[in-house]
Write a protein that holds these residues in place. Structure first.
Motif, mmCIF file in Angstrom:
data_model
loop_
_atom_site.group_PDB
_atom_site.id
_atom_site.type_symbol
_atom_site.label_atom_id
_atom_site.label_comp_id
_atom_site.label_asym_id
_atom_site.label_seq_id
_atom_site.Cartn_x
_atom_site.Cartn_y
_atom_site.Cartn_z
ATOM 1 N N LEU A 10 0.835 -0.896 0.106
ATOM 2 C CA LEU A 10 -0.082 0.167 -0.111
ATOM 3 C C LEU A 10 1.046 1.290 0.028
ATOM 4 C CD1 LEU A 10 -2.800 1.089 0.314
ATOM 5 C CD2 LEU A 10 -2.556 1.129 3.016
ATOM 6 N N VAL A 11 0.639 2.107 -0.861
ATOM 7 C CA VAL A 11 1.355 3.337 -0.769
ATOM 8 C C VAL A 11 0.302 4.445 -1.372
ATOM 9 C CG1 VAL A 11 1.925 3.147 -3.461
ATOM 10 C CG2 VAL A 11 3.404 4.546 -2.053
ATOM 11 N N GLN A 12 0.815 5.577 -0.921
ATOM 12 C CA GLN A 12 -0.076 6.849 -1.045
ATOM 13 C C GLN A 12 0.304 7.453 -2.295
ATOM 14 O OE1 GLN A 12 0.577 9.512 2.510
ATOM 15 N NE2 GLN A 12 -1.500 8.628 3.297
ATOM 16 N N THR A 13 -0.773 8.212 -2.950
ATOM 17 C CA THR A 13 -0.418 8.879 -4.193
ATOM 18 C C THR A 13 0.798 9.703 -3.900
ATOM 19 O OG1 THR A 13 -2.057 10.743 -3.765
ATOM 20 C CG2 THR A 13 -2.953 8.641 -5.080
ATOM 21 N N GLY A 14 1.395 9.774 -5.391
ATOM 22 C CA GLY A 14 2.761 10.524 -5.377
ATOM 23 C C GLY A 14 4.007 9.860 -4.579
ATOM 24 N N GLY A 15 3.732 8.771 -3.944
ATOM 25 C CA GLY A 15 4.881 8.041 -3.294
ATOM 26 C C GLY A 15 5.408 7.051 -4.290
ATOM 27 N N SER A 16 6.297 6.394 -3.774
ATOM 28 C CA SER A 16 7.196 5.477 -4.427
ATOM 29 C C SER A 16 7.228 4.059 -4.111
ATOM 30 C CB SER A 16 8.721 6.106 -4.637
ATOM 31 O OG SER A 16 8.831 7.442 -5.087
ATOM 32 N N ARG A 17 7.736 3.166 -4.968
ATOM 33 C CA ARG A 17 7.884 1.595 -4.446
ATOM 34 C C ARG A 17 8.560 0.975 -5.538
ATOM 35 N NH1 ARG A 17 5.279 -0.158 0.256
ATOM 36 N NH2 ARG A 17 5.413 -2.473 0.286
ATOM 37 N N ARG A 18 9.316 0.121 -4.992
ATOM 38 C CA ARG A 18 10.354 -0.752 -5.906
ATOM 39 C C ARG A 18 9.910 -2.300 -5.808
ATOM 40 N NH1 ARG A 18 16.831 -1.833 -5.543
ATOM 41 N NH2 ARG A 18 16.263 -3.121 -3.906
ATOM 42 N N LEU A 19 9.550 -2.546 -6.918
ATOM 43 C CA LEU A 19 9.278 -3.860 -7.122
ATOM 44 C C LEU A 19 10.664 -4.813 -7.561
ATOM 45 C CD1 LEU A 19 5.781 -3.937 -9.153
ATOM 46 C CD2 LEU A 19 6.390 -3.914 -6.682
ATOM 47 N N SER A 20 10.770 -6.100 -7.192
ATOM 48 C CA SER A 20 11.526 -6.988 -7.477
ATOM 49 C C SER A 20 11.097 -8.196 -8.299
ATOM 50 C CB SER A 20 12.586 -7.424 -6.293
ATOM 51 O OG SER A 20 13.054 -6.121 -5.811
ATOM 52 N N CYS A 21 11.846 -8.567 -9.316
ATOM 53 C CA CYS A 21 11.530 -10.116 -9.812
ATOM 54 C C CYS A 21 12.736 -10.741 -9.715
ATOM 55 C CB CYS A 21 11.059 -9.692 -11.288
ATOM 56 S SG CYS A 21 10.829 -11.239 -12.297
ATOM 57 N N SER A 22 12.841 -11.827 -9.136
ATOM 58 C CA SER A 22 13.977 -12.670 -8.787
ATOM 59 C C SER A 22 13.757 -13.805 -9.645
ATOM 60 C CB SER A 22 14.102 -12.931 -7.503
ATOM 61 O OG SER A 22 14.352 -11.648 -6.579
ATOM 62 N N ALA A 23 14.825 -14.399 -10.334
ATOM 63 C CA ALA A 23 14.907 -15.448 -11.061
ATOM 64 C C ALA A 23 15.622 -16.557 -10.612
ATOM 65 C CB ALA A 23 15.090 -15.072 -12.533
ATOM 66 N N SER A 24 15.085 -18.043 -11.189
ATOM 67 C CA SER A 24 16.102 -19.007 -10.688
ATOM 68 C C SER A 24 16.183 -19.707 -12.083
ATOM 69 C CB SER A 24 15.587 -19.658 -9.688
ATOM 70 O OG SER A 24 14.216 -20.398 -10.264
ATOM 71 N N GLY A 25 17.293 -20.441 -12.044
ATOM 72 C CA GLY A 25 17.927 -20.839 -13.338
ATOM 73 C C GLY A 25 18.897 -20.383 -14.003
#
Length: 125
Positions: A10-25
Protein backbone atom coordinates in the motif's frame (compact mmCIF):
# COMPACT_ATOMS: atom_id res chain seq x y z
CA UNK A 1 13.44 -20.12 -15.49
CA UNK A 2 11.20 -19.47 -12.49
CA UNK A 3 10.22 -15.97 -11.47
CA UNK A 4 9.10 -14.51 -8.19
CA UNK A 5 7.72 -10.99 -7.94
CA UNK A 6 7.80 -9.08 -4.68
CA UNK A 7 7.63 -5.60 -3.26
CA UNK A 8 3.98 -4.78 -3.61
CA UNK A 9 1.97 -3.07 -0.91
CA UNK A 10 0.00 0.00 0.00
CA UNK A 11 1.34 3.41 -0.97
CA UNK A 12 -0.12 6.90 -1.06
CA UNK A 13 -0.51 8.92 -4.21
CA UNK A 14 2.71 10.56 -5.20
CA UNK A 15 4.71 7.96 -3.34
CA UNK A 16 7.26 5.43 -4.53
CA UNK A 17 7.66 1.69 -4.50
CA UNK A 18 10.24 -0.72 -5.82
CA UNK A 19 9.25 -4.10 -7.16
CA UNK A 20 11.67 -6.97 -7.58
CA UNK A 21 11.53 -9.95 -9.89
CA UNK A 22 13.91 -12.68 -8.81
CA UNK A 23 14.76 -15.52 -11.15
CA UNK A 24 16.10 -18.98 -10.68
CA UNK A 25 17.70 -21.05 -13.40
CA UNK A 26 20.53 -20.58 -15.82
CA UNK A 27 21.42 -17.99 -18.43
CA UNK A 28 19.34 -15.20 -16.94
CA UNK A 29 21.27 -12.74 -19.08
CA UNK A 30 19.65 -14.30 -22.16
CA UNK A 31 16.15 -13.31 -21.09
CA UNK A 32 14.17 -10.20 -21.77
CA UNK A 33 12.22 -9.50 -18.60
CA UNK A 34 9.07 -7.43 -18.54
CA UNK A 35 6.50 -6.11 -16.12
CA UNK A 36 2.83 -6.24 -16.95
CA UNK A 37 -0.02 -5.17 -14.74
CA UNK A 38 -3.68 -5.91 -14.40
CA UNK A 39 -6.01 -3.48 -12.72
CA UNK A 40 -9.33 -4.65 -11.27
CA UNK A 41 -11.79 -5.37 -14.04
CA UNK A 42 -9.29 -4.66 -16.80
CA UNK A 43 -7.02 -6.61 -19.08
CA UNK A 44 -3.32 -6.99 -18.59
CA UNK A 45 -1.19 -4.16 -19.95
CA UNK A 46 2.47 -3.73 -20.66
CA UNK A 47 4.44 -1.62 -18.20
CA UNK A 48 8.13 -1.98 -18.96
CA UNK A 49 10.79 -4.36 -20.23
CA UNK A 50 14.53 -4.73 -20.14
CA UNK A 51 16.19 -6.56 -22.99
CA UNK A 52 18.53 -9.51 -22.68
CA UNK A 53 22.23 -8.81 -22.93
CA UNK A 54 22.73 -5.07 -23.33
CA UNK A 55 19.72 -4.18 -21.21
CA UNK A 56 17.88 -1.79 -23.47
CA UNK A 57 14.79 -0.54 -21.67
CA UNK A 58 11.23 0.00 -22.88
CA UNK A 59 8.27 1.67 -21.22
CA UNK A 60 4.57 1.87 -21.72
CA UNK A 61 3.28 5.39 -22.35
CA UNK A 62 1.35 5.54 -19.08
CA UNK A 63 4.45 5.02 -16.96
CA UNK A 64 7.13 6.69 -19.05
CA UNK A 65 9.04 9.23 -17.00
CA UNK A 66 7.77 7.84 -13.69
CA UNK A 67 8.95 4.23 -13.65
CA UNK A 68 12.47 2.91 -14.15
CA UNK A 69 13.37 -0.68 -14.91
CA UNK A 70 16.81 -2.14 -14.29
CA UNK A 71 18.44 -5.51 -14.05
CA UNK A 72 21.24 -7.06 -12.01
CA UNK A 73 22.36 -10.15 -13.87
CA UNK A 74 24.63 -11.28 -11.06
CA UNK A 75 21.66 -11.33 -8.69
CA UNK A 76 19.29 -12.58 -11.39
CA UNK A 77 16.90 -9.82 -10.45
CA UNK A 78 14.98 -7.15 -12.31
CA UNK A 79 13.73 -4.09 -10.48
CA UNK A 80 10.91 -1.71 -11.21
CA UNK A 81 11.27 1.59 -9.43
CA UNK A 82 7.92 3.32 -9.41
CA UNK A 83 7.77 7.01 -8.56
CA UNK A 84 4.92 9.45 -8.63
CA UNK A 85 2.37 6.73 -8.12
CA UNK A 86 -1.21 7.52 -9.03
CA UNK A 87 -4.51 5.89 -8.19
CA UNK A 88 -4.66 4.34 -11.65
CA UNK A 89 -1.39 2.50 -10.98
CA UNK A 90 -3.27 0.22 -8.60
CA UNK A 91 -2.93 -3.27 -10.05
CA UNK A 92 -1.40 -6.67 -9.71
CA UNK A 93 2.05 -6.46 -11.23
CA UNK A 94 3.47 -9.50 -12.97
CA UNK A 95 6.97 -10.11 -14.18
CA UNK A 96 7.56 -12.26 -17.21
CA UNK A 97 10.55 -13.53 -19.16
CA UNK A 98 11.38 -14.73 -22.63
CA UNK A 99 14.71 -15.77 -24.04
CA UNK A 100 16.21 -13.77 -26.89
CA UNK A 101 12.95 -11.95 -27.49
CA UNK A 102 12.85 -9.88 -30.66
CA UNK A 103 12.59 -6.13 -30.15
CA UNK A 104 9.25 -6.03 -31.95
CA UNK A 105 7.56 -8.17 -29.32
CA UNK A 106 8.72 -6.81 -25.98
CA UNK A 107 5.27 -5.42 -25.13
CA UNK A 108 3.24 -8.45 -26.25
CA UNK A 109 2.44 -10.81 -23.41
CA UNK A 110 1.87 -13.91 -25.51
CA UNK A 111 5.56 -14.01 -26.39
CA UNK A 112 6.55 -14.39 -22.75
CA UNK A 113 6.59 -18.00 -21.65
CA UNK A 114 7.66 -17.62 -18.02
CA UNK A 115 5.57 -15.70 -15.50
CA UNK A 116 5.81 -14.83 -11.86
CA UNK A 117 2.87 -14.99 -9.47
CA UNK A 118 2.13 -11.27 -9.31
CA UNK A 119 2.39 -8.72 -6.54
CA UNK A 120 -0.36 -6.27 -5.64
CA UNK A 121 0.30 -2.54 -5.57
CA UNK A 122 -2.47 -0.43 -4.08
CA UNK A 123 -2.28 3.33 -4.36
CA UNK A 124 -4.53 5.28 -2.03
CA UNK A 125 -5.36 8.96 -1.71
Amino acid sequence: VQLQASGGGLVQTGGSRRLSCSASGSFFINYTVAWFRQAPGKGREFVSAVKYGVGTTYYGDVVKGRFTISRDNDKKTVYLQMNGLQLEDTAVYYCAAASFLHDNYYSTERYYNFWGQGTLVTVSS
